[in-house]
Design a protein around this motif. Structure first.
Motif, PDB file in Angstrom:
ATOM      1  N   MET A   1       0.847  -1.195   0.000  1.00 18.90           N
ATOM      2  CA  MET A   1       0.000   0.000   0.000  1.00 18.90           C
ATOM      3  C   MET A   1       0.890   1.256   0.000  1.00 18.90           C
ATOM      4  SD  MET A   1      -3.076   0.883   2.643  1.00 18.90           S
ATOM      5  CE  MET A   1      -2.102   1.851   3.775  1.00 18.90           C
ATOM      6  N   LYS A   2       0.466   2.265  -0.758  1.00 23.16           N
ATOM      7  CA  LYS A   2       1.223   3.517  -0.831  1.00 23.16           C
ATOM      8  C   LYS A   2       1.189   4.233   0.526  1.00 23.16           C
ATOM      9  CE  LYS A   2       1.548   7.633  -3.604  1.00 23.16           C
ATOM     10  NZ  LYS A   2       0.792   8.685  -4.211  1.00 23.16           N
ATOM     11  N   SER A   3       2.337   4.779   0.946  1.00 18.78           N
ATOM     12  CA  SER A   3       2.347   5.519   2.210  1.00 18.78           C
ATOM     13  C   SER A   3       1.704   6.881   2.024  1.00 18.78           C
ATOM     14  CB  SER A   3       3.791   5.739   2.679  1.00 18.78           C
ATOM     15  OG  SER A   3       4.342   4.523   3.074  1.00 18.78           O
ATOM     16  N   ALA A   4       1.091   7.359   3.089  1.00 20.75           N
ATOM     17  CA  ALA A   4       0.481   8.689   3.055  1.00 20.75           C
ATOM     18  C   ALA A   4       1.571   9.745   3.222  1.00 20.75           C
ATOM     19  CB  ALA A   4      -0.555   8.809   4.158  1.00 20.75           C
ATOM     20  N   GLU A   5       1.368  10.894   2.586  1.00 19.87           N
ATOM     21  CA  GLU A   5       2.359  11.976   2.705  1.00 19.87           C
ATOM     22  C   GLU A   5       2.213  12.731   4.017  1.00 19.87           C
ATOM     23  OE1 GLU A   5       0.820  12.323  -1.123  1.00 19.87           O
ATOM     24  OE2 GLU A   5       2.513  13.535  -1.796  1.00 19.87           O
ATOM     25  N   ILE A   6       1.028  12.632   4.607  1.00 24.65           N
ATOM     26  CA  ILE A   6       0.760  13.347   5.851  1.00 24.65           C
ATOM     27  C   ILE A   6      -0.344  12.592   6.591  1.00 24.65           C
ATOM     28  CG2 ILE A   6      -0.985  14.924   4.853  1.00 24.65           C
ATOM     29  CD1 ILE A   6       0.528  17.182   6.542  1.00 24.65           C
ATOM     30  N   GLY A   7      -0.390  12.755   7.916  1.00 27.46           N
ATOM     31  CA  GLY A   7      -1.446  12.120   8.704  1.00 27.46           C
ATOM     32  C   GLY A   7      -2.288  13.178   9.386  1.00 27.46           C
ATOM     33  N   LEU A   8      -3.536  12.836   9.682  1.00 27.73           N
ATOM     34  CA  LEU A   8      -4.411  13.788  10.389  1.00 27.73           C
ATOM     35  C   LEU A   8      -5.229  13.032  11.431  1.00 27.73           C
ATOM     36  CD1 LEU A   8      -6.287  16.790   8.992  1.00 27.73           C
ATOM     37  CD2 LEU A   8      -7.538  15.166  10.409  1.00 27.73           C
ATOM     38  N   MET A   9      -5.159  13.517  12.667  1.00 30.80           N
ATOM     39  CA  MET A   9      -5.906  12.902  13.773  1.00 30.80           C
ATOM     40  C   MET A   9      -7.043  13.827  14.197  1.00 30.80           C
ATOM     41  SD  MET A   9      -2.829  11.599  16.237  1.00 30.80           S
ATOM     42  CE  MET A   9      -3.484  10.034  16.792  1.00 30.80           C
ATOM     43  N   GLY A  10      -8.232  13.300  14.261  1.00 33.86           N
ATOM     44  CA  GLY A  10      -9.389  14.087  14.710  1.00 33.86           C
ATOM     45  C   GLY A  10     -10.265  14.482  13.535  1.00 33.86           C
ATOM     46  N   LEU A  11     -11.272  13.635  13.276  1.00 36.67           N
ATOM     47  CA  LEU A  11     -12.139  13.875  12.106  1.00 36.67           C
ATOM     48  C   LEU A  11     -13.440  14.554  12.519  1.00 36.67           C
ATOM     49  CD1 LEU A  11     -11.481  10.508  10.258  1.00 36.67           C
ATOM     50  CD2 LEU A  11     -10.701  12.786   9.558  1.00 36.67           C
ATOM     51  N   GLY A  12     -13.322  15.606  13.334  1.00 35.81           N
ATOM     52  CA  GLY A  12     -14.505  16.414  13.653  1.00 35.81           C
ATOM     53  C   GLY A  12     -14.797  17.347  12.496  1.00 35.81           C
ATOM     54  N   THR A  13     -15.493  18.425  12.780  1.00 37.23           N
ATOM     55  CA  THR A  13     -15.875  19.377  11.732  1.00 37.23           C
ATOM     56  C   THR A  13     -14.666  19.839  10.938  1.00 37.23           C
ATOM     57  OG1 THR A  13     -17.578  20.150  13.244  1.00 37.23           O
ATOM     58  CG2 THR A  13     -17.111  21.550  11.356  1.00 37.23           C
ATOM     59  N   MET A  14     -13.654  20.320  11.637  1.00 38.76           N
ATOM     60  CA  MET A  14     -12.492  20.913  10.965  1.00 38.76           C
ATOM     61  C   MET A  14     -11.567  19.841  10.384  1.00 38.76           C
ATOM     62  SD  MET A  14     -12.684  24.181  11.047  1.00 38.76           S
ATOM     63  CE  MET A  14     -11.041  24.857  10.858  1.00 38.76           C
ATOM     64  N   GLY A  15     -11.323  18.802  11.151  1.00 38.67           N
ATOM     65  CA  GLY A  15     -10.390  17.762  10.697  1.00 38.67           C
ATOM     66  C   GLY A  15     -10.881  17.065   9.443  1.00 38.67           C
ATOM     67  N   ALA A  16     -12.174  16.733   9.411  1.00 40.59           N
ATOM     68  CA  ALA A  16     -12.728  16.042   8.236  1.00 40.59           C
ATOM     69  C   ALA A  16     -12.596  16.928   6.999  1.00 40.59           C
ATOM     70  CB  ALA A  16     -14.199  15.689   8.492  1.00 40.59           C
ATOM     71  N   ALA A  17     -12.925  18.205   7.162  1.00 44.59           N
ATOM     72  CA  ALA A  17     -12.862  19.128   6.024  1.00 44.59           C
ATOM     73  C   ALA A  17     -11.419  19.306   5.559  1.00 44.59           C
ATOM     74  CB  ALA A  17     -13.473  20.474   6.417  1.00 44.59           C
ATOM     75  N   LEU A  18     -10.499  19.406   6.499  1.00 37.77           N
ATOM     76  CA  LEU A  18      -9.091  19.606   6.146  1.00 37.77           C
ATOM     77  C   LEU A  18      -8.518  18.359   5.447  1.00 37.77           C
ATOM     78  CD1 LEU A  18      -7.316  22.113   6.689  1.00 37.77           C
ATOM     79  CD2 LEU A  18      -6.298  20.864   8.574  1.00 37.77           C
ATOM     80  N   ALA A  19      -8.906  17.183   5.944  1.00 33.62           N
ATOM     81  CA  ALA A  19      -8.407  15.943   5.331  1.00 33.62           C
ATOM     82  C   ALA A  19      -8.898  15.834   3.884  1.00 33.62           C
ATOM     83  CB  ALA A  19      -8.864  14.736   6.147  1.00 33.62           C
ATOM     84  N   LEU A  20     -10.154  16.190   3.636  1.00 37.43           N
ATOM     85  CA  LEU A  20     -10.674  16.133   2.265  1.00 37.43           C
ATOM     86  C   LEU A  20      -9.959  17.158   1.379  1.00 37.43           C
ATOM     87  CD1 LEU A  20     -14.535  15.716   2.802  1.00 37.43           C
ATOM     88  CD2 LEU A  20     -12.889  13.964   2.078  1.00 37.43           C
ATOM     89  N   ASN A  21      -9.679  18.312   1.952  1.00 38.19           N
ATOM     90  CA  ASN A  21      -8.960  19.351   1.205  1.00 38.19           C
ATOM     91  C   ASN A  21      -7.564  18.842   0.804  1.00 38.19           C
ATOM     92  OD1 ASN A  21      -7.920  21.726   0.192  1.00 38.19           O
ATOM     93  ND2 ASN A  21      -8.208  22.934   2.039  1.00 38.19           N
ATOM     94  N   ILE A  22      -6.888  18.194   1.746  1.00 40.07           N
ATOM     95  CA  ILE A  22      -5.541  17.657   1.469  1.00 40.07           C
ATOM     96  C   ILE A  22      -5.620  16.617   0.347  1.00 40.07           C
ATOM     97  CG2 ILE A  22      -3.660  16.278   2.450  1.00 40.07           C
ATOM     98  CD1 ILE A  22      -4.286  17.661   5.181  1.00 40.07           C
TER      99      ILE A  22
END
Ligand SMILES: NC(=O)c1ccc[n+]([C@@H]2O[C@H](COP(=O)([O-])OP(=O)(O)OC[C@H]3O[C@@H](n4cnc5c(N)ncnc54)[C@H](OP(=O)(O)O)[C@@H]3O)[C@@H](O)[C@H]2O)c1
Length: 340
Positions: A1-22
């Motif tokens: 599996m390809k490694s992720a370039e960055i990780g994000l913890m916390g998929l609340g309002t802001m985290g979910a939106a930021l992860a999709l943006n990334i």
């Protein structure tokens, strides 16, 4: 599996939106959330971005999914949750892995965490623009070692808002500088909102304007120098009707404002710096006063609630006052940042 370039913890309002943006900008992002179901739902709902989003159900798997040297964004509530997540992550990380706190931390906490981290990479990052901004272009204020910012700048600049083509993402200085600037930015916004509320009050009570007329005034101002998100939504809010009572929505909402704290922190720090920010200070005071409903009711019993007509004030005067107030509160905020 390809490694992720960055990780994000916390998929609340802001985290979910930021992860999709990334992910939307072509970066592979590993995600983890304390409540696992939210991680699953997030991945299921990611649509065309599913391939770019790498969900993990344990912190260990999450860390393993990120390419080395790792960069991990925390998007959890400020305070203890940040310390808890740092404590959970550190034993799993290498010495050159970077932790980025993207919540609304008090900059003193970020200073402390940066010092605790010693040589371990740590950034405190203010993110502005709410959920919509996080999804489609936030403004990003970074603090920490410049070299650590530079490691992730390409991702943060790519996902940020753009002004005349330039990314609204930059390094502000050492340690808590990014969170400091974010707090002052919020303080400026408190003042902006307070002035809008006061203009609304003048229109309603002083000029006896109806909600529809007030809405039109904001919409009109939004076409001129006051063009902004806050002016735009103020027009919409003024026109909103409560479906239950048929009354203007603003008349059925309790007129007591709370706060999450960034405006208060701004005012406290301004006192430490001897930086005069009376517009921001007045906005925080107004919120505090608004929340004292019992005292206000006593005052109303003594002095009455009858609106005071304000003869001689025109809408053009009010618009001019708002423009002047906006310039003043920005100038005060920027001068405070300069002083710091
Ligand atoms: N909302 C905004 O407009 C806005 C704008 C700028 C900055 N911020 C800042 O961004 C941060 C996140 O805000 P948000 O609005 O996204 O919050 P939120 O919607 O309430 O989400 C909070 C997230 O943090 C997780 N969490 C809470 N406590 C935790 C803990 N002890 N350990 C691990 N995870 C924990 C939650 O996980 P569970 O699902 O398990 O509960 C959830 O994923 C805050 O610092 C906030 O001030 C927010």
């Amino acid at each position: 599996m390809k490694s992720a370039e960055i990780g994000l913890m916390g998929l609340g309002t802001m985290g979910a939106a930021l992860a999709l943006n990334i992910a939307d900008h072509g970066f592979d992002v590993a995600v983890w959330n304390r409540t696992t179901q939210k991680t699953r739902d997030f991945h299921n709902d990611a649509g065309g971005l599913q391939d770019k989003v790498h969900p993990s159900e344990s912190v260990e798997d999450f860390v393993a999914a990120i390419a080395k040297p790792r960069a991990i964004i925390l998007m959890v509530p400020a305070g203890d949750p940040v310390d808890e997540q740092i404590a959970a992550l550190r034993p799993l990380l290498d010495a050159d892995d970077l932790i980025i706190d993207a919540g609304n931390a008090n900059f003193h906490d970020t200073n402390r965490r940066a010092r605790d981290a010693a040589d371990l990479p740590y950034l405190g990052m203010g993110v502005s623009g709410g959920e919509e901004g996080a999804r489609f272009g936030p403004s990003i204020m970074g603090g920490g070692k410049r070299a650590h910012w530079d490691r992730v700048a390409h991702i943060l600049e790519a996902i940020s808002a753009k002004y005349d083509g330039a990314p609204c993402a930059t390094w502000m200085g050492e340690e808590g500088a990014g969170h400091f600037v974010k707090a002052v930015h919020n303080g400026i916004e408190y003042a902006d909102m307070q002035m809008i509320a006061e203009a609304y009050g003048v229109m309603r009570d002083g000029l006896s304007m109806s909600p529809a007329q007030i809405s039109l005034a904001f919409a009109d101002w939004d076409k001129g120098a006051l063009d902004s998100y806050l002016t735009e939504i103020s027009g919409k809010v003024a026109a909103a009707v409560d479906p239950k009572t048929g009354k203007p929505m603003l008349d059925v909402i309790v007129d007591a404002a709370g706060q999450k704290g960034t405006g208060r922190w701004t005012v406290i720090e301004a006192q430490h710096l001897a930086a005069p920010i009376p517009a921001i200070d007045a906005a925080v005071v107004a919120r505090n006063l608004s929340s004292q409903r019992d005292v206000r009711a006593l005052g109303e019993a003594l002095f009455g609630a009858a609106p005071q007509p304000m003869d001689g004030i025109t809408l053009a005067d009010l618009e001019g006052a708002l423009i002047a107030g906006k310039i003043i509160c920005y100038a005060q905020g920027f001068e405070m940042i300069n002083k710091a």
